[in-house]
Design an enzyme around this catalytic site. Sequence first.
Site, PDB file in Angstrom:
ATOM      1  N   HIS A   1      -3.629   6.905   2.277  1.00  0.00           N
ATOM      2  CA  HIS A   1      -3.918   5.829   1.654  1.00  0.00           C
ATOM      3  C   HIS A   1      -5.454   5.139   2.097  1.00  0.00           C
ATOM      4  O   HIS A   1      -5.486   5.276   3.611  1.00  0.00           O
ATOM      5  CB  HIS A   1      -2.815   4.730   2.197  1.00  0.00           C
ATOM      6  CG  HIS A   1      -3.243   3.365   1.948  1.00  0.00           C
ATOM      7  ND1 HIS A   1      -3.755   2.801   0.682  1.00  0.00           N
ATOM      8  CD2 HIS A   1      -3.311   2.198   2.928  1.00  0.00           C
ATOM      9  CE1 HIS A   1      -4.109   1.625   0.915  1.00  0.00           C
ATOM     10  NE2 HIS A   1      -3.793   1.022   2.164  1.00  0.00           N
TER      11      HIS A   1
ATOM     12  N   CYS B   1       0.885  -1.383  -0.030  1.00  0.00           N
ATOM     13  CA  CYS B   1       0.154  -0.001   0.155  1.00  0.00           C
ATOM     14  C   CYS B   1       0.851   1.037  -0.087  1.00  0.00           C
ATOM     15  O   CYS B   1       0.380   2.369  -0.320  1.00  0.00           O
ATOM     16  CB  CYS B   1      -0.860  -0.041   1.330  1.00  0.00           C
ATOM     17  SG  CYS B   1      -1.821  -1.547   1.144  1.00  0.00           S
TER      18      CYS B   1
ATOM     19  N   ASN C   1      -9.874  -0.623  -0.462  1.00  0.00           N
ATOM     20  CA  ASN C   1      -8.574  -0.598  -0.369  1.00  0.00           C
ATOM     21  C   ASN C   1      -7.697  -1.130  -1.643  1.00  0.00           C
ATOM     22  O   ASN C   1      -7.857  -2.167  -1.778  1.00  0.00           O
ATOM     23  CB  ASN C   1      -7.842  -1.393   1.036  1.00  0.00           C
ATOM     24  CG  ASN C   1      -6.293  -1.491   1.095  1.00  0.00           C
ATOM     25  OD1 ASN C   1      -5.620  -0.771   0.197  1.00  0.00           O
ATOM     26  ND2 ASN C   1      -6.135  -1.707   2.328  1.00  0.00           N
TER      27      ASN C   1
HETATM   28  O1  UT7 Z   1      -3.688  -1.411   3.630  1.00  0.00           O
HETATM   29  C1  UT7 Z   1      -2.958  -1.319   4.793  1.00  0.00           C
HETATM   30  C2  UT7 Z   1      -2.887  -2.723   5.427  1.00  0.00           C
HETATM   31  N1  UT7 Z   1      -4.388  -3.189   5.953  1.00  0.00           N
HETATM   32  C3  UT7 Z   1      -4.802  -2.342   7.151  1.00  0.00           C
HETATM   33  O2  UT7 Z   1      -4.302  -1.345   7.600  1.00  0.00           O
HETATM   34  C4  UT7 Z   1      -6.195  -2.880   7.731  1.00  0.00           C
HETATM   35  C5  UT7 Z   1      -6.280  -2.707   9.081  1.00  0.00           C
HETATM   36  N2  UT7 Z   1      -7.347  -3.272   9.724  1.00  0.00           N
HETATM   37  C6  UT7 Z   1      -8.581  -3.015   9.667  1.00  0.00           C
HETATM   38  O3  UT7 Z   1      -9.084  -2.240   8.683  1.00  0.00           O
HETATM   39  C7  UT7 Z   1      -9.593  -3.743  10.574  1.00  0.00           C
HETATM   40  O4  UT7 Z   1      -8.752  -4.161  11.607  1.00  0.00           O
HETATM   41  C8  UT7 Z   1     -10.562  -4.665   9.986  1.00  0.00           C
HETATM   42  C9  UT7 Z   1     -11.519  -3.821   9.042  1.00  0.00           C
HETATM   43  C10 UT7 Z   1      -9.848  -5.532   9.199  1.00  0.00           C
HETATM   44  C11 UT7 Z   1     -11.306  -5.262  10.949  1.00  0.00           C
HETATM   45  O5  UT7 Z   1     -11.907  -4.438  11.769  1.00  0.00           O
HETATM   46  P1  UT7 Z   1     -11.917  -4.635  13.377  1.00  0.00           P
HETATM   47  O6  UT7 Z   1     -12.827  -3.426  14.053  1.00  0.00           O
HETATM   48  O7  UT7 Z   1     -10.368  -4.313  13.613  1.00  0.00           O
HETATM   49  O8  UT7 Z   1     -12.471  -5.921  13.767  1.00  0.00           O
HETATM   50  P2  UT7 Z   1     -11.859  -7.200  14.415  1.00  0.00           P
HETATM   51  O9  UT7 Z   1     -10.696  -7.839  13.507  1.00  0.00           O
HETATM   52  O10 UT7 Z   1     -11.312  -6.867  15.903  1.00  0.00           O
HETATM   53  O11 UT7 Z   1     -12.853  -8.166  14.547  1.00  0.00           O
HETATM   54  C12 UT7 Z   1     -13.949  -7.823  15.356  1.00  0.00           C
HETATM   55  C13 UT7 Z   1     -15.126  -8.864  15.216  1.00  0.00           C
HETATM   56  C14 UT7 Z   1     -14.753 -10.203  15.376  1.00  0.00           C
HETATM   57  O12 UT7 Z   1     -15.686 -11.259  16.092  1.00  0.00           O
HETATM   58  P3  UT7 Z   1     -15.474 -11.364  17.416  1.00  0.00           P
HETATM   59  O13 UT7 Z   1     -14.140 -11.988  17.886  1.00  0.00           O
HETATM   60  O14 UT7 Z   1     -15.418  -9.864  18.183  1.00  0.00           O
HETATM   61  O15 UT7 Z   1     -16.765 -12.241  17.880  1.00  0.00           O
HETATM   62  C15 UT7 Z   1     -14.606 -10.511  13.862  1.00  0.00           C
HETATM   63  O16 UT7 Z   1     -14.766 -12.204  13.838  1.00  0.00           O
HETATM   64  O17 UT7 Z   1     -15.781  -8.626  13.861  1.00  0.00           O
HETATM   65  C16 UT7 Z   1     -15.574  -9.781  13.337  1.00  0.00           C
HETATM   66  N3  UT7 Z   1     -15.570  -9.693  12.022  1.00  0.00           N
HETATM   67  C17 UT7 Z   1     -16.842  -9.720  11.189  1.00  0.00           C
HETATM   68  N4  UT7 Z   1     -17.788  -9.444  11.272  1.00  0.00           N
HETATM   69  C18 UT7 Z   1     -18.752  -9.309  10.278  1.00  0.00           C
HETATM   70  C19 UT7 Z   1     -14.401  -9.621  11.104  1.00  0.00           C
HETATM   71  N5  UT7 Z   1     -15.046  -9.536   9.709  1.00  0.00           N
HETATM   72  C20 UT7 Z   1     -16.171  -9.322   9.857  1.00  0.00           C
HETATM   73  C21 UT7 Z   1     -16.927  -9.168   8.722  1.00  0.00           C
HETATM   74  N6  UT7 Z   1     -18.330  -9.040   9.237  1.00  0.00           N
HETATM   75  N7  UT7 Z   1     -16.551  -8.956   7.605  1.00  0.00           N
END
Ligand code: UT7
Length: 340
Positions: free
Chosen positions: A258, A113, A288
């Site tokens: 980004h 990225c 992204n």
């Molecule tokens: O481009 C540069 C590199 N990439 C990044 O910078 C990505 C950076 N990270 C992010 O953008 C975020 O961490 C994500 C969008 C990937 C995830 O969002 P989050 O708020 O950090 O969620 P999380 O990974 O902490 O997950 C929270 C909950 C989990 O469930 P539990 O364990 O709390 O029951 C996940 O399993 O959300 C769940 N979850 C989803 N639920 C519905 C994860 N993905 C999804 C989904 N739909 N698509």
Amino acid sequence: MTPARAVLSGIGACVPSNTVTNADLSRHLDTSPEWITSRTGIEERHVVSGGESTVDLAVEAGTRALKSAGVAAVDAVVLATTSPERLCPAGAPEVAHRLGLGFVPAFDLTSACSGFVFGLGTSQGLIASGLARSVLLIGAEAFTTLVDPEDRGTAVIFGDGAGAVVLRAGTGAEPGAIGPVSLGTDGSRADLLHIPSGGSRQRAATGLGHELDKSSWYLQMAGRTLFQQAVARMTEASRSALDDAGWTVPMVDLFVGHQANLRILTAVAKRLEVPEERVFVNIDRVGNTLAASIPLALTAAAAQGELNTGDRVLLSAFGAGLSWGGTTLVWPDLAVESPL
Ligand code: UT7
């Protein structure tokens, strides 16, 4: 004699015509449009189809950037991509060939990225050294092809597209001159976002007697940790770029970061104290798109009238590697076509 500076003289971008909405994804993934929108800011993204490739997107964006610059030739082509069509050879020579640019030096650059900002630094170096008087720099990705369509944690985030700029030799005082480029990496955190197989360490496990191992074949991402790193590093890269340019935050007319997650952009802007109305956002329409993200955002911002001649722009990016970078420029008078 002062070395020449890279000056932005043309820009163009494109996305595949196939649009995938959050509702489309929610039909086959355990997710919901509300979750995707509230956690990422993404409403829809564009995804390659029908054999469309990274090089196809790069050629289209490159064509538009050359047209915007009003030139038919450049001295070098740099293609920033982390979703190349193949491991070997690089895609840039084919892009140069398909654009009719002749036997110019052309190479790929892999900084995920941060690829476009690393490309700006590299192009600046090519121009300052005298190796090139003009560079076509393209960020192009078909990264959705490397993401497990059944993994809700990654499948909802990425989109495909390309953005390109023409940079010519000029002076630092001209509008469009790329400011000092601040770059950094941390290889100790490489496993936070990686695709384990397909390279020389671990070839694809698809041969006779092997099952396809999805967890090594597709992108693996530690989202939450990356989120924190992205906020810290993009803030740091932005501050370095501003300091190196001798700018302060109130001087910035538009922050084009980004587009990884709307919450990341908002958190970076808050730390920098950039007001919300000066933060450009198009992640809602494109997701992204890795190295294509910043040139796509710049093209969209200019086409929508959110970026105007004379505006002071701050760029910063963060991605796999880990890698990060930032720079500044004063927006020049450019002909711009909408990427969407
Ligand atoms: O481009 C540069 C590199 N990439 C990044 O910078 C990505 C950076 N990270 C992010 O953008 C975020 O961490 C994500 C969008 C990937 C995830 O969002 P989050 O708020 O950090 O969620 P999380 O990974 O902490 O997950 C929270 C909950 C989990 O469930 P539990 O364990 O709390 O029951 C996940 O399993 O959300 C769940 N979850 C989803 N639920 C519905 C994860 N993905 C999804 C989904 N739909 N698509």
